[in-house]
Write an enzyme that holds these catalytic residues in place. Sequence first.
Site, PDB file in Angstrom:
ATOM      1  N   ASN A  16      10.316   1.132  -5.141  1.00 30.83           N
ATOM      2  CA  ASN A  16       9.340   0.246  -4.509  1.00 30.83           C
ATOM      3  C   ASN A  16       8.194   0.037  -5.495  1.00 30.83           C
ATOM      4  O   ASN A  16       7.368   0.923  -5.679  1.00 30.83           O
ATOM      5  CB  ASN A  16       8.855   0.904  -3.204  1.00 30.83           C
ATOM      6  N   TRP A  17       8.182  -1.114  -6.110  1.00 31.82           N
ATOM      7  CA  TRP A  17       7.187  -1.374  -7.155  1.00 31.82           C
ATOM      8  C   TRP A  17       5.802  -1.701  -6.581  1.00 31.82           C
ATOM      9  O   TRP A  17       4.837  -1.829  -7.342  1.00 31.82           O
ATOM     10  CB  TRP A  17       7.651  -2.521  -8.066  1.00 31.82           C
ATOM     11  N   LYS A  18       5.728  -1.898  -5.277  1.00 33.32           N
ATOM     12  CA  LYS A  18       4.448  -2.226  -4.624  1.00 33.32           C
ATOM     13  C   LYS A  18       3.769  -3.393  -5.352  1.00 33.32           C
ATOM     14  O   LYS A  18       4.453  -4.288  -5.841  1.00 33.32           O
ATOM     15  CB  LYS A  18       3.569  -0.974  -4.536  1.00 33.32           C
ATOM     16  N   HIS A 106       6.801  -0.140   5.898  1.00 32.28           N
ATOM     17  CA  HIS A 106       6.209   0.831   4.972  1.00 32.28           C
ATOM     18  C   HIS A 106       4.839   1.248   5.510  1.00 32.28           C
ATOM     19  O   HIS A 106       4.114   0.425   6.085  1.00 32.28           O
ATOM     20  CB  HIS A 106       6.082   0.217   3.575  1.00 32.28           C
ATOM     21  N   GLU A 108       2.102   1.614   4.151  1.00 31.95           N
ATOM     22  CA  GLU A 108       0.977   0.801   3.671  1.00 31.95           C
ATOM     23  C   GLU A 108       0.873  -0.507   4.462  1.00 31.95           C
ATOM     24  O   GLU A 108      -0.234  -1.009   4.692  1.00 31.95           O
ATOM     25  CB  GLU A 108       1.130   0.550   2.161  1.00 31.95           C
ATOM     26  N   GLU A 178       9.197   8.809   5.109  1.00 28.65           N
ATOM     27  CA  GLU A 178       8.138   8.939   4.106  1.00 28.65           C
ATOM     28  C   GLU A 178       6.882   9.512   4.759  1.00 28.65           C
ATOM     29  O   GLU A 178       6.093   8.762   5.363  1.00 28.65           O
ATOM     30  CB  GLU A 178       7.791   7.559   3.526  1.00 28.65           C
ATOM     31  N   GLY A 184       2.257   8.873  -2.996  1.00 24.68           N
ATOM     32  CA  GLY A 184       1.294   8.653  -4.067  1.00 24.68           C
ATOM     33  C   GLY A 184       0.351   9.818  -4.323  1.00 24.68           C
ATOM     34  O   GLY A 184      -0.638   9.672  -5.032  1.00 24.68           O
ATOM     35  N   SER A 224       6.285  10.847  -3.315  1.00 25.30           N
ATOM     36  CA  SER A 224       6.169  11.642  -4.540  1.00 25.30           C
ATOM     37  C   SER A 224       7.512  12.192  -5.031  1.00 25.30           C
ATOM     38  O   SER A 224       7.591  13.334  -5.486  1.00 25.30           O
ATOM     39  CB  SER A 224       5.139  12.766  -4.364  1.00 25.30           C
ATOM     40  N   GLY A 245       8.190   5.321  -5.283  1.00 20.63           N
ATOM     41  CA  GLY A 245       7.074   4.443  -5.622  1.00 20.63           C
ATOM     42  C   GLY A 245       6.691   4.599  -7.079  1.00 20.63           C
ATOM     43  O   GLY A 245       7.331   4.049  -7.980  1.00 20.63           O
ATOM     44  N   GLY A 246       5.666   5.397  -7.333  1.00 15.58           N
ATOM     45  CA  GLY A 246       5.105   5.545  -8.680  1.00 15.58           C
ATOM     46  C   GLY A 246       6.129   5.781  -9.772  1.00 15.58           C
ATOM     47  O   GLY A 246       6.077   5.136 -10.831  1.00 15.58           O
TER      48      GLY A 246
HETATM   49  P1  PGA Z   1       5.386   7.401  -4.224  1.00 18.30           P
HETATM   50  O1  PGA Z   1       5.585   6.218  -3.141  1.00 18.30           O
HETATM   51  O2  PGA Z   1       6.761   7.722  -4.777  1.00 18.30           O
HETATM   52  O3  PGA Z   1       4.467   6.835  -5.251  1.00 18.30           O
HETATM   53  O4  PGA Z   1       4.820   8.558  -3.485  1.00 18.30           O
HETATM   54  C1  PGA Z   1       6.675   6.211  -2.275  1.00 18.30           C
HETATM   55  C2  PGA Z   1       6.627   5.003  -1.370  1.00 18.30           C
HETATM   56  O5  PGA Z   1       5.516   4.606  -0.945  1.00 18.30           O
HETATM   57  O6  PGA Z   1       7.659   4.401  -1.060  1.00 18.30           O
END
Ligand code: PGA
Length: 265
Positions: A16-18, A106, A108, A178, A184, A224, A245-246
């Site tokens: 997930n590149w956000k 998600h 967010e 998640e 993050g 993470s 994500g990251g």
């Molecule tokens: P993260 O994000 O790996 O940076 O913790 C995961 C996500 O939000 O899907």
Amino acid sequence: MSNSQTQSRRPLVAGNWKLHKTLGEARELVAALIAELADGALDAAGPEVVVAPVFTALSSVRDALRGSPITHAAQDLHWEATGAFTGEVSAPLLLDLDCAYVIVGHSERRQFFGDSDEAVRKKAAAALQAGLPPIICVGESLEQRQAGDTETHVLGQLRAALEGLDPEALARVVIAYEPIWAIGTGHSASPEDAQAVHAAIRAAVAADHGQALASGMRLLYGGSVKPDNAATLMAQPDIDGALVGGASLDANSFAAIVRAAAIRE
Ligand code: PGA
């Protein structure tokens, strides 16, 4: 195969590149990823690998992935197909861009853009109706975990999202657990804690929709996930892959996570 439960479930690793990467950076990342995974990690028996760039990069990423088994996904959608909905993107449009999946719910989106359980349900249903499998995200806050409400909250989100879906549609759903406090932050859930929630999710799906459907449903862990914890997380019997994500923004670390999923088999 680690046990009979995992037999029919092909691991899925989704990046997930956000809100990251320009068109040029997105193309570069795809090229680097293809090069990193040219060692056989992507053969037909290996994990399924998906990247989810911003909407504006979907077309470029699709072109850059051509000829590779890696597919692309969108990070969100609106439930209406067309109409007066300024700023929105719909399932038919994402299919027009050959998206293989769409992320829905998600944390967010829920936290910053007000996506309610009802909105998540409508988005998942619209995606499925159009033929686009959703990756539906669920997860508890730190306060909910500390209060001992993790299962109640996560299973509530799960049941709200799956309500009214027929078995054929449900069979195409992917769930991502998640925990919000792990996203993050660099602090992933422990493999045992993550497994416990995944087992509860599978049990709830079995209770509501039957064991066969539950046994086939892929449950991803997100929060993470990094090269150094991916293998132990994905070695858990009910963790069928990762939503990253990251670490998906770097070809080297994302490829390492994909390799960890390949070992799981
Ligand atoms: P993260 O994000 O790996 O940076 O913790 C995961 C996500 O939000 O899907």
